[in-house]
Design an enzyme around this catalytic site. Structure first.
Site, PDB file in Angstrom:
ATOM      1  N   LYS A  94      -9.580  -3.927  -2.719  1.00 10.58           N
ATOM      2  CA  LYS A  94      -8.229  -4.203  -3.196  1.00 10.58           C
ATOM      3  C   LYS A  94      -8.041  -5.713  -3.275  1.00 10.58           C
ATOM      4  O   LYS A  94      -7.328  -6.329  -2.491  1.00 10.58           O
ATOM      5  CB  LYS A  94      -7.194  -3.544  -2.285  1.00 10.58           C
ATOM      6  CG  LYS A  94      -7.303  -2.028  -2.291  1.00 10.58           C
ATOM      7  CD  LYS A  94      -6.469  -1.381  -1.202  1.00 10.58           C
ATOM      8  CE  LYS A  94      -5.021  -1.375  -1.531  1.00 10.58           C
ATOM      9  NZ  LYS A  94      -4.215  -0.572  -0.587  1.00 10.58           N
ATOM     10  N   ASP A 153      -0.448   4.982   1.053  1.00 13.51           N
ATOM     11  CA  ASP A 153      -0.846   5.908   2.116  1.00 13.51           C
ATOM     12  C   ASP A 153      -0.686   5.275   3.492  1.00 13.51           C
ATOM     13  O   ASP A 153      -1.286   4.234   3.793  1.00 13.51           O
ATOM     14  CB  ASP A 153      -2.307   6.336   1.931  1.00 13.51           C
ATOM     15  CG  ASP A 153      -2.495   7.236   0.712  1.00 13.51           C
ATOM     16  OD1 ASP A 153      -1.580   8.028   0.424  1.00 13.51           O
ATOM     17  OD2 ASP A 153      -3.550   7.135   0.054  1.00 13.51           O
ATOM     18  N   ASP A 183       0.859  -1.165   0.000  1.00  5.84           N
ATOM     19  CA  ASP A 183       0.000   0.000   0.000  1.00  5.84           C
ATOM     20  C   ASP A 183       0.909   1.232   0.000  1.00  5.84           C
ATOM     21  O   ASP A 183       2.119   1.118   0.233  1.00  5.84           O
ATOM     22  CB  ASP A 183      -0.878  -0.049   1.255  1.00  5.84           C
ATOM     23  CG  ASP A 183      -1.741   1.180   1.418  1.00  5.84           C
ATOM     24  OD1 ASP A 183      -2.386   1.595   0.440  1.00  5.84           O
ATOM     25  OD2 ASP A 183      -1.766   1.749   2.529  1.00  5.84           O
TER      26      ASP A 183
END
Length: 377
Positions: A287, A122, A120
């Site tokens: 996701k 962020d 990921d």
């Protein structure tokens, strides 16, 4: 006696056994040919069949096999050292150290050539808070921060969206299925605001320069070390992929050749103005396989990468490895940025992540894992 020492002793004993049996093997071979090997065969045409050479070859094969096993053990012996380091760190939780060690041994044995990192962005590659404890920005937050000073009315709309939907995203009562429609509405509305304003590429690049996105400590070295050892880095983000690209270009000088993005991408028209977003929409809770169908060719290209290091910071990140064609392990490393008083949330992280890092502003753990894999090959 250690496993390495036992293997060394085995090698010595087997070597002595082969040496002592060479004469016996030669006698048996001469009996089969009914004449001494030294005179019955015309060298060099049949010299490869001499009993002494057969015995020597067998001993060499045994020695090579034992040496290979010895080297394999040497590689995996580094795993206990790393596991011991994990235990010594207060911010690291490893609920099942035996399983983690087993995964690490497989990754070390496979080496860099069989490894892929899926991360990921962020609050995983980027920091959650600064040294003062102030919350930093996400890729979507770049617009929250910058639009307010240019167009306060539009900026307030971004802020209102965050204030409305952020609590829903982390609500402990609602199920993931109940949250999904709200996330779709949040992402969709935010993207519409960006497209309707027709922000230019140059403006967005400037937003990134002035943003409050900050790399985790060691992130630049981590990304560059992956590139140096040809380990693919897949950045799987529900944020805005263009923001990540611009950020990497500004911090690293260029996007490393090993880096692949799966994210929401802003599409620009011929005047380089935002005109649409890529499909399908990627939000926190999708996701997974539902959004990687167009990535099939990429994952097929790296199908030899059977060992996955997964880095995330939310429940939505734990299935990011779904596209990998593999039968190897996935080591899931989760960054917990929540309250230590929320024991239920922390326990949930421990259940879904192999390693949980509490309020960790660094990539030290990921770097140590990659260094261990690289150092043994």
């Amino acid at each position: 006696m250690s496993r390495v020492a036992r293997l060394g002793r085995c090698l010595f004993v087997n070597g002595r056994r082969f040496e002592s049996r060479q004469s016996t093997l030669q006698m048996q071979a001469e009996t089969l040919t009914d004449s001494p090997l030294s005179t019955s065969l015309e060298p060099p045409q049949f010299s490869m069949f001499k009993a002494t050479e057969i015995a020597a070859a067998a001993a060499a094969c045994a020695e090579a096999e034992c040496y290979e096993q010895l080297e394999q053990l040497k590689k995996t012996e580094v795993v206990p050292l790393l596991m011991e380091w994990f235990v010594q760190q207060q911010q690291i939780i490893c609920a099942n150290p035996t399983e983690v060690a087993a995964k690490l041994r497989k990754m070390v044995a496979g080496g860099a050539g069989k490894t892929v990192v899926i991360s990921d962005f962020d609050y995983t590659l980027s920091r959650f808070a600064n040294e003062k404890g102030e919350r930093l920005s996400t890729t979507h937050g770049v617009f929250d921060d910058n639009v307010m000073r240019l167009n306060p009315a539009l900026g307030q709309q971004f802020v209102d969206l965050k204030n409305k939907y952020y609590p829903i995203e982390f609500c402990p009562i609602l199920t993931q299925e109940e949250k999904i429609p709200h996330m779709e509405k949040w992402w969709g509305t935010s993207h519409s605001l960006i497209v309707n304003e027709k922000f230019s590429k140059n403006t967005i690049e400037d937003f990134v320069r002035q943003s409050r996105i900050v790399f985790k400590d060691g992130a630049e070295d981590f990304i560059q070390s992956l590139d140096a050892h040809n380990i693919p880095l897949v950045i799987f983000s529900a944020g805005i992929g263009n923001i990540i690209e611009y950020f990497l270009e500004q911090k690293l000088g260029a996007i490393p050749r090993n880096t692949h993005f799966i994210s929401n991408m802003i599409l620009f028209d011929e005047e380089e103005k935002a005109c649409a977003f890529s499909e399908p929409l990627i939000h926190t809770f999708c996701k997974n396989s539902s959004v990687i169908q167009k990535e099939t060719s990429f994952f097929h290209e790296i199908n030899g990468r059977v060992n996955v290091i997964l880095l995330g910071d939310s429940m939505g990140d734990i299935h990011m490895d779904v596209g990998v064609e593999r039968d190897g392990p996935t080591l899931k490393v989760g960054y917990y940025n929540g309250s230590l008083d929320d024991t239920a949330a922390l326990k949930h992280y421990e259940e879904v992540y192999d390693i949980v890092l509490i309020h960790d502003p660094t990539l030290d753990v990921a770097q140590k894992i990659v260094d261990m894999i690289n150092s043994t090959h």
